[in-house]
Design a protein around this motif. Sequence first.
Motif, PDB file in Angstrom:
ATOM      1  N   ALA A   1       0.688  -1.007  -0.018  1.00  0.00           N
ATOM      2  CA  ALA A   1       0.051  -0.012  -0.037  1.00  0.00           C
ATOM      3  C   ALA A   1       0.756   1.352  -0.073  1.00  0.00           C
ATOM      4  O   ALA A   1       0.600   1.977  -0.702  1.00  0.00           O
ATOM      5  N   GLU A   2       1.916   1.186   0.887  1.00  0.00           N
ATOM      6  CA  GLU A   2       2.930   2.350   0.875  1.00  0.00           C
ATOM      7  C   GLU A   2       3.636   2.681  -0.532  1.00  0.00           C
ATOM      8  O   GLU A   2       3.666   3.709  -1.110  1.00  0.00           O
ATOM      9  N   ALA A   3       3.866   1.489  -1.177  1.00  0.00           N
ATOM     10  CA  ALA A   3       4.626   1.771  -2.302  1.00  0.00           C
ATOM     11  C   ALA A   3       3.717   2.100  -3.260  1.00  0.00           C
ATOM     12  O   ALA A   3       4.081   3.008  -4.432  1.00  0.00           O
ATOM     13  N   ALA A   4       2.492   1.509  -3.521  1.00  0.00           N
ATOM     14  CA  ALA A   4       1.261   2.078  -4.424  1.00  0.00           C
ATOM     15  C   ALA A   4       1.235   3.326  -4.375  1.00  0.00           C
ATOM     16  O   ALA A   4       1.005   4.087  -5.340  1.00  0.00           O
ATOM     17  N   ILE A   5       1.114   4.126  -2.967  1.00  0.00           N
ATOM     18  CA  ILE A   5       0.990   5.555  -2.790  1.00  0.00           C
ATOM     19  C   ILE A   5       2.152   6.342  -3.621  1.00  0.00           C
ATOM     20  O   ILE A   5       1.993   7.315  -4.256  1.00  0.00           O
ATOM     21  N   ASP A   6       3.364   5.813  -3.493  1.00  0.00           N
ATOM     22  CA  ASP A   6       4.637   6.391  -3.917  1.00  0.00           C
ATOM     23  C   ASP A   6       4.200   6.263  -5.514  1.00  0.00           C
ATOM     24  O   ASP A   6       4.555   7.348  -6.122  1.00  0.00           O
ATOM     25  N   ARG A   7       4.073   5.083  -5.955  1.00  0.00           N
ATOM     26  CA  ARG A   7       3.676   5.060  -7.584  1.00  0.00           C
ATOM     27  C   ARG A   7       2.498   6.090  -8.072  1.00  0.00           C
ATOM     28  O   ARG A   7       2.739   6.857  -8.946  1.00  0.00           O
ATOM     29  N   ALA A   8       1.464   6.082  -7.275  1.00  0.00           N
ATOM     30  CA  ALA A   8       0.334   7.181  -7.706  1.00  0.00           C
ATOM     31  C   ALA A   8       0.689   8.597  -7.637  1.00  0.00           C
ATOM     32  O   ALA A   8       0.318   9.160  -8.425  1.00  0.00           O
ATOM     33  N   ALA A   9       1.584   8.833  -6.820  1.00  0.00           N
ATOM     34  CA  ALA A   9       2.107  10.268  -6.527  1.00  0.00           C
ATOM     35  C   ALA A   9       2.698  10.754  -7.990  1.00  0.00           C
ATOM     36  O   ALA A   9       2.718  11.763  -8.399  1.00  0.00           O
ATOM     37  N   LYS A  10       3.448   9.890  -8.677  1.00  0.00           N
ATOM     38  CA  LYS A  10       4.204  10.249  -9.787  1.00  0.00           C
ATOM     39  C   LYS A  10       2.885  10.250 -11.127  1.00  0.00           C
ATOM     40  O   LYS A  10       3.394  11.029 -11.938  1.00  0.00           O
ATOM     41  N   ASP A  11       1.814   9.973 -10.866  1.00  0.00           N
ATOM     42  CA  ASP A  11       0.818   9.829 -11.796  1.00  0.00           C
ATOM     43  C   ASP A  11      -0.294  10.654 -11.838  1.00  0.00           C
ATOM     44  O   ASP A  11      -1.253  11.077 -12.630  1.00  0.00           O
ATOM     45  N   HIS A  12      -0.134  11.565 -10.417  1.00  0.00           N
ATOM     46  CA  HIS A  12      -1.098  12.533 -10.263  1.00  0.00           C
ATOM     47  C   HIS A  12      -0.454  14.024 -10.043  1.00  0.00           C
ATOM     48  O   HIS A  12       0.370  14.013  -9.268  1.00  0.00           O
ATOM     49  N   SER A  13      -0.926  14.885 -10.244  1.00  0.00           N
ATOM     50  CA  SER A  13      -0.384  16.284 -10.068  1.00  0.00           C
ATOM     51  C   SER A  13      -0.795  16.807  -8.939  1.00  0.00           C
ATOM     52  O   SER A  13       0.068  17.475  -8.214  1.00  0.00           O
ATOM     53  N   GLY A  14      -1.816  16.604  -8.346  1.00  0.00           N
ATOM     54  CA  GLY A  14      -2.087  16.624  -6.923  1.00  0.00           C
ATOM     55  C   GLY A  14      -1.655  15.897  -5.862  1.00  0.00           C
ATOM     56  O   GLY A  14      -1.061  14.586  -6.329  1.00  0.00           O
ATOM     57  N   GLU A  15      -1.510  16.271  -4.471  1.00  0.00           N
ATOM     58  CA  GLU A  15      -1.170  15.538  -3.788  1.00  0.00           C
ATOM     59  C   GLU A  15      -2.168  14.247  -3.253  1.00  0.00           C
ATOM     60  O   GLU A  15      -3.386  14.498  -3.216  1.00  0.00           O
ATOM     61  N   ILE A  16      -1.763  13.187  -3.189  1.00  0.00           N
ATOM     62  CA  ILE A  16      -2.470  11.925  -2.816  1.00  0.00           C
ATOM     63  C   ILE A  16      -2.687  12.086  -1.262  1.00  0.00           C
ATOM     64  O   ILE A  16      -2.017  12.117  -0.273  1.00  0.00           O
ATOM     65  N   VAL A  17      -4.203  11.964  -1.034  1.00  0.00           N
ATOM     66  CA  VAL A  17      -4.609  12.001   0.091  1.00  0.00           C
ATOM     67  C   VAL A  17      -5.170  10.886   0.742  1.00  0.00           C
ATOM     68  O   VAL A  17      -5.752  10.608   1.757  1.00  0.00           O
ATOM     69  N   THR A  18      -5.040   9.899  -0.206  1.00  0.00           N
ATOM     70  CA  THR A  18      -5.292   8.564   0.398  1.00  0.00           C
ATOM     71  C   THR A  18      -4.825   8.055   1.689  1.00  0.00           C
ATOM     72  O   THR A  18      -3.463   8.257   1.745  1.00  0.00           O
ATOM     73  N   THR A  19      -5.525   7.625   2.372  1.00  0.00           N
ATOM     74  CA  THR A  19      -4.960   7.309   3.810  1.00  0.00           C
ATOM     75  C   THR A  19      -4.682   5.470   3.737  1.00  0.00           C
ATOM     76  O   THR A  19      -5.471   4.917   3.205  1.00  0.00           O
TER      77      THR A  19
END
Length: 178
Positions: free
Chosen positions: A109-127
């Motif tokens: 889950a932590e790694a997926a948030i890091d990957r998602a951060a590269k694909d989205h211009s805004g801050e990832i707020v997923t908890t």
Amino acid sequence: MSEQAIFAGGCFWCTEAVFKQLGGVSAVESGYIGGHVDNPTYREVCSGTTGHAEAIRVTYDPAVISYGDLADIFFATHDPTQLNRQGNDVGTQYRSAMFPLDDDQQAEAEAAIDRAAKDHSGEIVTTIEEATTWYPAEDYHQDYWDGEGQGNPYCMAVIPPKLQKLKKGFADRLRETA
């Protein structure tokens, strides 16, 4: 051997419709998690006072699709930059959250948030939240898109674009019949 994963990405009808399309997924159940009220009802969860999120519990075969793949699909098919909302659905019950069931899922889950951060211009707020007691949603919420959802204007506006994103970005992960 199957495993389970729990994701909250807004309306559970919408996330259920996406994950039911995936190869290696044997079941998707809509329900509630992360709150402080025992056996909450849909009406109670919608009030925003129970602390629960609308979520899905996915049963999958890790030999066919990994938790990391499921997490990447989760991030690609909802907006993880919207705090406590998805589109017109507003409130903590529509938050973007992952509920890992073990240490491996936590790390993924932590790694997926890091990957998602590269694909989205805004801050990832997923908890990433503790997987507390899971409460299945009422029967009429299960398989909603396959039943009356396709006659529901809300679902018709929200679900087809999610399915298009899924088909475009993850065609190799779809069921043979999807």
